[in-house]
Write a protein that holds these residues in place. Structure first.
Motif, PDB file in Angstrom:
ATOM      1  N   SER A 188       5.990   7.727  12.138  1.00 32.35           N
ATOM      2  CA  SER A 188       6.984   8.228  10.836  1.00 32.35           C
ATOM      3  C   SER A 188       5.472   9.749  11.536  1.00 32.35           C
ATOM      4  O   SER A 188       6.838  10.849  10.626  1.00 32.35           O
ATOM      5  N   ALA A 189       5.177  10.052  12.057  1.00 29.22           N
ATOM      6  CA  ALA A 189       4.355  10.656  12.202  1.00 29.22           C
ATOM      7  C   ALA A 189       4.744  12.601  12.301  1.00 29.22           C
ATOM      8  O   ALA A 189       5.735  12.267  13.800  1.00 29.22           O
ATOM      9  N   ASP A 190       4.843  13.145  13.062  1.00 31.04           N
ATOM     10  CA  ASP A 190       4.749  13.897  13.379  1.00 31.04           C
ATOM     11  C   ASP A 190       3.903  13.994  14.333  1.00 31.04           C
ATOM     12  O   ASP A 190       4.050  13.590  14.844  1.00 31.04           O
ATOM     13  N   SER A 191       5.470  15.036  15.935  1.00 28.74           N
ATOM     14  CA  SER A 191       4.822  15.254  16.924  1.00 28.74           C
ATOM     15  C   SER A 191       3.277  15.026  17.305  1.00 28.74           C
ATOM     16  O   SER A 191       2.619  14.817  18.312  1.00 28.74           O
ATOM     17  N   GLY A 192       3.471  16.219  16.892  1.00 27.84           N
ATOM     18  CA  GLY A 192       1.897  16.822  17.246  1.00 27.84           C
ATOM     19  C   GLY A 192       0.821  15.880  16.884  1.00 27.84           C
ATOM     20  O   GLY A 192      -0.644  15.503  16.847  1.00 27.84           O
ATOM     21  N   VAL A 193       1.178  15.149  15.132  1.00 28.36           N
ATOM     22  CA  VAL A 193       0.122  14.277  14.638  1.00 28.36           C
ATOM     23  C   VAL A 193       0.399  13.117  15.850  1.00 28.36           C
ATOM     24  O   VAL A 193      -1.181  12.632  15.834  1.00 28.36           O
ATOM     25  N   THR A 194       1.487  12.591  16.131  1.00 29.49           N
ATOM     26  CA  THR A 194       1.080  11.553  16.748  1.00 29.49           C
ATOM     27  C   THR A 194       0.824  11.414  18.052  1.00 29.49           C
ATOM     28  O   THR A 194      -0.515  10.866  18.663  1.00 29.49           O
ATOM     29  N   ALA A 195       0.636  13.024  18.349  1.00 30.26           N
ATOM     30  CA  ALA A 195       0.258  12.933  19.985  1.00 30.26           C
ATOM     31  C   ALA A 195      -1.713  12.766  20.089  1.00 30.26           C
ATOM     32  O   ALA A 195      -2.460  13.028  20.515  1.00 30.26           O
ATOM     33  N   PHE A 196      -2.191  13.432  18.328  1.00 31.87           N
ATOM     34  CA  PHE A 196      -3.690  14.072  18.154  1.00 31.87           C
ATOM     35  C   PHE A 196      -4.080  12.398  18.428  1.00 31.87           C
ATOM     36  O   PHE A 196      -5.039  12.635  18.525  1.00 31.87           O
ATOM     37  N   TYR A 197      -3.284  11.141  17.773  1.00 32.75           N
ATOM     38  CA  TYR A 197      -4.193  10.041  17.449  1.00 32.75           C
ATOM     39  C   TYR A 197      -4.265   9.412  18.869  1.00 32.75           C
ATOM     40  O   TYR A 197      -5.414   9.098  18.778  1.00 32.75           O
TER      41      TYR A 197
ATOM     42  N   LEU B 196      -7.134  10.714  20.837  1.00 36.32           N
ATOM     43  CA  LEU B 196      -8.233  10.542  19.683  1.00 36.32           C
ATOM     44  C   LEU B 196      -8.408   9.049  19.952  1.00 36.32           C
ATOM     45  O   LEU B 196     -10.246   8.961  20.431  1.00 36.32           O
ATOM     46  N   PHE B 197      -7.358   7.973  19.778  1.00 36.92           N
ATOM     47  CA  PHE B 197      -8.276   6.494  19.932  1.00 36.92           C
ATOM     48  C   PHE B 197      -8.378   6.433  21.207  1.00 36.92           C
ATOM     49  O   PHE B 197      -9.183   5.884  22.060  1.00 36.92           O
ATOM     50  N   SER B 198      -7.813   7.726  22.628  1.00 42.06           N
ATOM     51  CA  SER B 198      -7.587   6.682  24.223  1.00 42.06           C
ATOM     52  C   SER B 198      -9.878   7.512  23.956  1.00 42.06           C
ATOM     53  O   SER B 198     -10.080   6.880  25.559  1.00 42.06           O
ATOM     54  N   VAL B 199      -9.724   8.514  24.256  1.00 44.64           N
ATOM     55  CA  VAL B 199     -10.877   9.741  24.246  1.00 44.64           C
ATOM     56  C   VAL B 199     -12.217   8.241  23.368  1.00 44.64           C
ATOM     57  O   VAL B 199     -13.191   7.808  23.665  1.00 44.64           O
ATOM     58  N   LEU B 200     -11.775   7.918  22.314  1.00 45.97           N
ATOM     59  CA  LEU B 200     -12.771   6.641  22.115  1.00 45.97           C
ATOM     60  C   LEU B 200     -12.908   5.688  22.891  1.00 45.97           C
ATOM     61  O   LEU B 200     -14.103   5.540  22.656  1.00 45.97           O
TER      62      LEU B 200
ATOM     63  N   PHE C 238      -0.271   4.271  16.685  1.00 40.59           N
ATOM     64  CA  PHE C 238      -1.360   5.072  17.173  1.00 40.59           C
ATOM     65  C   PHE C 238      -2.155   4.190  18.514  1.00 40.59           C
ATOM     66  O   PHE C 238      -2.333   5.025  19.598  1.00 40.59           O
ATOM     67  N   ALA C 239      -2.496   3.503  17.833  1.00 34.04           N
ATOM     68  CA  ALA C 239      -3.433   3.049  18.225  1.00 34.04           C
ATOM     69  C   ALA C 239      -3.059   1.902  19.722  1.00 34.04           C
ATOM     70  O   ALA C 239      -3.366   2.365  21.122  1.00 34.04           O
ATOM     71  N   LEU C 240      -1.907   1.171  19.542  1.00 31.76           N
ATOM     72  CA  LEU C 240      -0.965   0.577  20.544  1.00 31.76           C
ATOM     73  C   LEU C 240      -0.367   1.936  21.517  1.00 31.76           C
ATOM     74  O   LEU C 240      -0.556   1.756  23.079  1.00 31.76           O
ATOM     75  N   LEU C 241      -0.377   3.142  22.135  1.00 36.50           N
ATOM     76  CA  LEU C 241      -0.469   4.022  22.273  1.00 36.50           C
ATOM     77  C   LEU C 241      -0.671   4.934  23.421  1.00 36.50           C
ATOM     78  O   LEU C 241      -0.937   5.302  24.554  1.00 36.50           O
ATOM     79  N   ALA C 242      -2.377   4.878  22.405  1.00 35.77           N
ATOM     80  CA  ALA C 242      -3.663   5.026  23.087  1.00 35.77           C
ATOM     81  C   ALA C 242      -3.525   4.052  24.073  1.00 35.77           C
ATOM     82  O   ALA C 242      -4.318   4.045  25.240  1.00 35.77           O
ATOM     83  N   ILE C 243      -4.289   2.538  24.042  1.00 31.28           N
ATOM     84  CA  ILE C 243      -4.199   1.247  24.419  1.00 31.28           C
ATOM     85  C   ILE C 243      -3.528   1.076  25.660  1.00 31.28           C
ATOM     86  O   ILE C 243      -3.589   0.691  26.419  1.00 31.28           O
ATOM     87  N   LEU C 244      -2.186   0.806  25.561  1.00 30.61           N
ATOM     88  CA  LEU C 244      -1.036   0.303  26.376  1.00 30.61           C
ATOM     89  C   LEU C 244      -0.714   1.704  27.322  1.00 30.61           C
ATOM     90  O   LEU C 244      -1.500   1.379  28.611  1.00 30.61           O
ATOM     91  N   PRO C 245       0.296   2.586  26.625  1.00 30.60           N
ATOM     92  CA  PRO C 245       0.727   3.104  28.261  1.00 30.60           C
ATOM     93  C   PRO C 245      -0.572   4.350  28.885  1.00 30.60           C
ATOM     94  O   PRO C 245      -0.190   4.537  30.039  1.00 30.60           O
ATOM     95  N   ASN C 246      -1.403   4.497  27.962  1.00 27.00           N
ATOM     96  CA  ASN C 246      -2.961   5.752  28.137  1.00 27.00           C
ATOM     97  C   ASN C 246      -3.404   4.515  28.769  1.00 27.00           C
ATOM     98  O   ASN C 246      -3.840   5.235  29.993  1.00 27.00           O
ATOM     99  N   LEU C 247      -3.894   4.064  28.714  1.00 24.99           N
ATOM    100  CA  LEU C 247      -5.173   3.582  28.800  1.00 24.99           C
ATOM    101  C   LEU C 247      -4.895   2.539  30.337  1.00 24.99           C
ATOM    102  O   LEU C 247      -5.614   1.944  31.354  1.00 24.99           O
TER     103      LEU C 247
END
Length: 300
Positions: A30-39, A42-46, A216-225
């Motif tokens: 439900s977040a804005d595009s910029g916020v979704t991209a940010f998290y 961020l989670f990928s970096v962490l 947000f977490a799944l976006l970082a873990i699954l497609p990104n990493l």
């Protein structure tokens, strides 16, 4: 060459599925595009941070000014790629958006022609013309449906150009840095860029429902990493062309998931245009001389 512990096609299939989930996860937040991209970044970096600081942090001392400059540009391009692609999903369908983003190889050959003076073959020009014709067909059909859908298609195309720029600038830096270090540096720069963007736009960092944090977490873990890591793992035993062709199924997987989750139906021009785009890119990535050995490539 050593024998893989499992058949390489298995992680490739899993990788395609995880990458296909990206657009679905974005639409579920439900977040804005910029916020979704940010998290997402961020989670990928962490997640990358422990491996980077434990084994690779010494590489920062080896980075030259050119490396930092190109990494910074790559990080900014990656940030705005996500912003525009995520935003496109608010206006056009998952099918149209993911197919248009798949035009990345064609933007890449244009970039290598202008920046690296690489010659373009007749096959390359033909494949480009076919894929561009398909993208025009998709956009024309979406324009007839609504101006908003056409606007979303334009955002997806710009996002595709930006991700290609990100890869072109990273191509030079990756010659001197390990994958972990380069990815960590660029993702960190992208995260800072997105943080500034969210503040300037006045978007909210929270609070959000628990479900959003989950996406947000799944976006970082699954497609990104996870997804791209599986592709990189499989490259030890299969040809790069196999991976390139496998990624072409991302729009197919995303469209099927969007049909069942969001009840998004495909119109005739989306189907026809998507098939034309995929045919053009398939022609581009497949080496006709090696097509018989495509799935038996010996990298040793």
């Amino acid at each position: 060459m050593d024998k893989p512990p499992i058949h390489p096609y298995i992680p490739i299939i899993i990788g395609v599925i995880t990458v296909s989930l990206s657009a679905i996860f974005v639409k579920l937040t439900s977040a804005d595009s910029g916020v979704t991209a940010f998290y997402r970044m961020l989670f990928s970096v962490l997640v990358l941070a422990p491996a980077f600081f434990y084994r690779h942090r010494h590489e920062l001392k080896l980075m030259q000014k050119r490396d930092w400059f190109f990494s910074a540009i790559a990080g900014v391009f990656l940030a705005f790629h996500f912003i525009l692609w995520f935003e496109s999903l608010n206006y056009t369908s998952v099918a149209s958006s993911t197919v248009l983003v798949t035009l990345q190889p064609l933007f890449a050959f244009a970039g290598t022609y202008f920046f690296f003076k690489e010659r373009l073959s007749v096959k390359t020009l033909l494949s480009g013309a076919i894929a561009i014709a398909g993208s025009v067909l998709i956009s024309w059909g979406d324009f007839r449906v609504s101006g908003q859908a056409f606007y979303g298609d334009i955002l997806a195309l710009i996002a595709c150009a930006l991700i290609t720029g990100y890869l072109l600038f990273g191509q030079d830096v990756r010659q001197r840095l390990t994958l972990v270090t380069y990815t960590f540096v660029v993702y960190a720069i992208s995260t800072v860029t997105l943080f500034i963007y969210v503040i300037v736009k006045g978007e909210s960092f929270g609070p959000y429902p628990v479900s959003d944090w989950f996406w947000f977490a799944l976006l970082a873990i699954l497609p990104n990493l996870f997804g791209h890591s599986l592709f990189n793992w499989a490259l030890r035993w299969v040809s790069t062309n196999v991976i390139s062709i496998a990624i072409l199924f991302e729009p197919v997987g995303a469209s099927i998931l969007a049909y069942f989750i969001f009840s998004e139906k495909l119109i005739a021009t989306q189907v026809a245009g998507g098939l034309v785009v995929l045919a053009g890119i398939l022609l581009f990535v497949v080496d006709g001389k090696k097509i018989r050995k495509l799935f038996l490539a010996d990298k040793g």
